[in-house]
Design an enzyme around this catalytic site. Structure first.
Site, short mmCIF file in Angstrom:
data_model
loop_
_atom_site.label_atom_id
_atom_site.label_comp_id
_atom_site.label_asym_id
_atom_site.label_seq_id
_atom_site.Cartn_x
_atom_site.Cartn_y
_atom_site.Cartn_z
N GLY A 1 43.60 64.88 112.71
CA GLY A 1 42.22 64.41 112.85
C GLY A 1 41.66 64.66 114.24
N GLY B 1 47.10 63.42 108.11
CA GLY B 1 48.42 62.95 107.67
C GLY B 1 49.08 63.92 106.70
P1 ADP Z 1 45.96 64.12 115.74
O1 ADP Z 1 44.95 63.12 115.23
O2 ADP Z 1 45.36 65.45 115.99
O3 ADP Z 1 47.21 64.16 114.89
P2 ADP Z 1 47.09 62.19 117.54
O4 ADP Z 1 46.37 61.09 116.84
O5 ADP Z 1 48.55 62.26 117.40
O6 ADP Z 1 46.43 63.61 117.19
O7 ADP Z 1 46.80 62.10 119.10
C1 ADP Z 1 45.53 61.97 119.64
C2 ADP Z 1 45.51 60.90 120.70
O8 ADP Z 1 46.44 61.20 121.74
C3 ADP Z 1 44.14 60.86 121.36
O9 ADP Z 1 43.61 59.58 121.13
C4 ADP Z 1 44.44 61.11 122.83
O10 ADP Z 1 43.65 60.30 123.69
C5 ADP Z 1 45.88 60.73 122.94
N1 ADP Z 1 46.53 61.35 124.11
C6 ADP Z 1 46.70 62.65 124.37
N2 ADP Z 1 47.29 62.83 125.55
C7 ADP Z 1 47.50 61.61 126.07
C8 ADP Z 1 48.10 61.13 127.29
N3 ADP Z 1 48.59 61.96 128.21
N4 ADP Z 1 48.16 59.79 127.47
C9 ADP Z 1 47.65 58.95 126.54
N5 ADP Z 1 47.09 59.33 125.39
C10 ADP Z 1 47.02 60.65 125.16
MG MG Z 2 44.78 60.96 115.42
#
Ligand code: ADP
Ligand code: MG
Length: 389
Positions: free
Chosen positions: A346, A369
Site C-alpha cells: 500500500g 497484503g
Molecule cells: P507497504 O505498505 O508498502 O507494505 P509498510 O507498511 O511495510 O510498506 O511500510 C511503510 C511504513 O514504513 C511507512 O509508514 C514509513 O513511514 C515507515 N518507515 C520507513 N522507513 C522508516 C524508518 N527509517 N523509521 C520509521 N519508519 C519508517
Molecule cells: Mg503499509
C-alpha cells in the site's frame, strides 16, 4: 489452472456476482481521491457486460463498524454510471428483499452495484447466513478482488464455495505477473525491501533469496540488519526478536553469493536536528529516518543494472517531507531502469504515485497484503477455492 471469465463463452441470462476491490479513498464530500482501483476493475465488468451477464457488483470500502454514510459505495456507483452509461443501478442494501427485487428486474448486460459489504458484519466473519444470502443472488461468482484475496471473507471465500466460479481479469493479471517473476525471473533480479515491520517481511526475504541476485534493504527494517552486524543504530526502529533471523539472512546471502545491500549513510534526527551521517557515525541520540545520498547512489547503481525489480516498502518515513527523498529518488531510479518492475504494498504504491512515476512502473499491484503473500510463495485462500479447469 484456475477458470477465468475468458473460459466462459457466454453469460447470457446469468446473474453473476462480481466481487471487486473498489476500496478507493473518499473525502467527506464523497469525492474519489484516487480512482486506480476502479479503473483496474473496469475490464472485467466490461467483459461480463459484453458477454451479456447481469452483473451484480459488490465490494468493501474502508473499515466501517456497521453503517457509515461516509463509506457508502454510492460515489463508486456514480463513477461506474459514467463508465457504463444507462446500464448501472445502485442498491442501498447489501442483501435482503430490496436487493432480491432489484436483481429480479435486471436485464442482460445491466450492472447493479450493491452497498458496502462491510456494513454487514457477516462479511468479515464469513458467517454462513450472510454467505447464503449473497450466494442466493446469483448463478455464478467471479472473484476480481485481488486486494482481499488473502482474506477468508463471505464475499470471496464463502461465496466461491457455494457457486460455480471463475477469476476476473485483474486477479488473473496479478497472479500471472507474480508467478512469472518468481518462476521465470529475468536476471539480474533486484529485490528492494523497506518499511517499518521487519517481522512481517522476513519470510518474504527468505523466499526471494532463492532467486534474487541483489537484495536491497532500506527503511526502518534496515536497522534490525545493521544491529545484527553489530552497528550502533541509536534510537532507530529495531525488532530485537528478529536480530538473530537477520543475522541468519546475512549469513545465507553470503553463502549463496547474493549481493545484500544495506544503507551506508542516513538522514537522522538528533533531538530536533536533522542531519546526514554515515553508518559508523550513528550515535545513541540519533533516529535513522531515511537513506542518505551515498546510499541512494549505491542502491540506484544496482537498480540501473537490473532486468527485473520487485519493490516492497518505502526506504524512509516518506510521509514526512524531510524524509521522503530516498524513497522518491529510488522510485525514479526504478522507473528509469530498463528492468521489468513490480511494486507491491500500500505505502510503496502511494510513494511511487507521489513521485509521479507510476506510469513508468510495469506492474503496480492493487493488493498490499495479497502481493506480500504471493512474494512469500504462499497461497491466497480466496483463490484456492476457485474452480480449476
Ligand atoms: P507497504 O505498505 O508498502 O507494505 P509498510 O507498511 O511495510 O510498506 O511500510 C511503510 C511504513 O514504513 C511507512 O509508514 C514509513 O513511514 C515507515 N518507515 C520507513 N522507513 C522508516 C524508518 N527509517 N523509521 C520509521 N519508519 C519508517
Ligand atoms: Mg503499509
Amino acid at each position: 489452472m484456475k477458470r477465468t471469465i475468458k473460459d466462459v463463452k457466454s453469460f447470457k441470462g446469468k446473474r453473476v456476482l462480481l466481487r471487486c476491490d473498489l476500496n478507493v479513498p473518499l473525502d467527506n464530500w464523497g469525492d474519489i481521491l484516487n480512482d486506480n482501483r476502479i479503473e483496474q476493475s473496469l475490464p472485467t465488468i466490461a467483459e461480463l457486460v459484453k458477454k451479456n451477464a447481469r452483473v451484480i457488483v459488490c465490494s468493501h470500502l474502508g473499515r466501517p463498524k456497521g453503517y457509515d454514510k461516509y463509506l457508502s459505495l454510492f460515489p463508486v456507483a456514480v463513477y461506474l454510471m459514467k463508465s457504463f452509461p444507462n446500464r448501472v443501478k445502485f442498491c442501498s442494501k447489501v442483501v435482503g428483499p430490496e436487493v432480491q427485487d432489484a436483481v429480479s428486474k435486471m436485464k442482460d448486460g445491466e450492472i447493479l452495484v450493491l452497498e458496502n459489504l462491510r456494513f454487514n458484519k457477516g462479511e468479515e466473519e464469513n458467517s454462513p447466513a450472510f454467505v447464503k444470502e449473497l450466494a442466493s443472488l446469483a448463478d455464478f461468482y467471479v472473484d476480481d478482488a485481488f486486494g482481499v484475496a488473502h482474506r477468508k471473507h463471505a464475499s470471496n471465500y464463502g461465496v466461491a464455495l457455494k457457486l460455480p466460479n471463475a477469476i476476473g481479469l485483474l486477479v488473473e493479471k496479478e497472479l500471472s505477473v507474480f508467478e512469472k517473476a518468481f518462476k521465470k525471473p529475468a536476471h539480474p533480479f533486484v529485490a528492494i525491501f523497506g518499511g517499518a515491520k521487519v517481522d512481517d517481511k522476513l519470510n518474504l526475504i527468505n523466499n526471494v533469496m532463492d532467486i534474487a541476485d541483489t537484495i536491497i534493504i532500506g527503511g526502518g527494517m534496515a536497522y534490525t540488519f545493521l544491529q545484527a552486524k553489530g552497528k550502533n543504530i541509536g534510537k532507530s526502529l529495531v525488532s530485537l526478536d528478529m536480530v538473530d533471523d537477520a543475522q541468519a539472512i546475512i549469513a545465507k546471502a553470503k553463502e549463496k553469493g547474493i549481493n545484500l545491500l544495506l544503507p551506508i549513510d542516513h538522514v537522522v534526527l538528533a533531538g530536533e536536528k536533522q542531519k546526514v551521517v554515515i553508518t559508523e557515525y550513528l550515535d545513541n541520540d540519533m533516529v535513522g529516518l531515511d537513506i542518505g545520498p551515498k546510499t541512494i547512489k549505491l542502491f540506484s547503481k544496482a537498480i540501473k543494472e537490473a532486468k527485473q525489480i520487485i519493490w516492497n516498502g518505502p526506504v524512509g518515513r516518506y510521509e514526512d517531507v524531510r524524509f521522503k527523498t530516498g524513497t522518491e529518488k529510488l522510485a525514479k531510479a526504478v522507473a528509469k531502469s530498463n528492468a521489468y518492475s513490480i511494486v507491491g504494498g500500500g505505502d510503496s504504491v502511494t510513494a511511487v504515485e507521489e513521485a509521479g512515476v507510476a506510469y513508468k512502473i510495469d506492474h503496480l499491484s492493487t493488493g498490499g497484503g495479497a502481493s506480500l503473500k504471493l512474494m512469500e510463495g504462499k497461497p491466497l485462500p480466496a483463490i484456492e477455492v476457485i474452480d480449476t479447469i
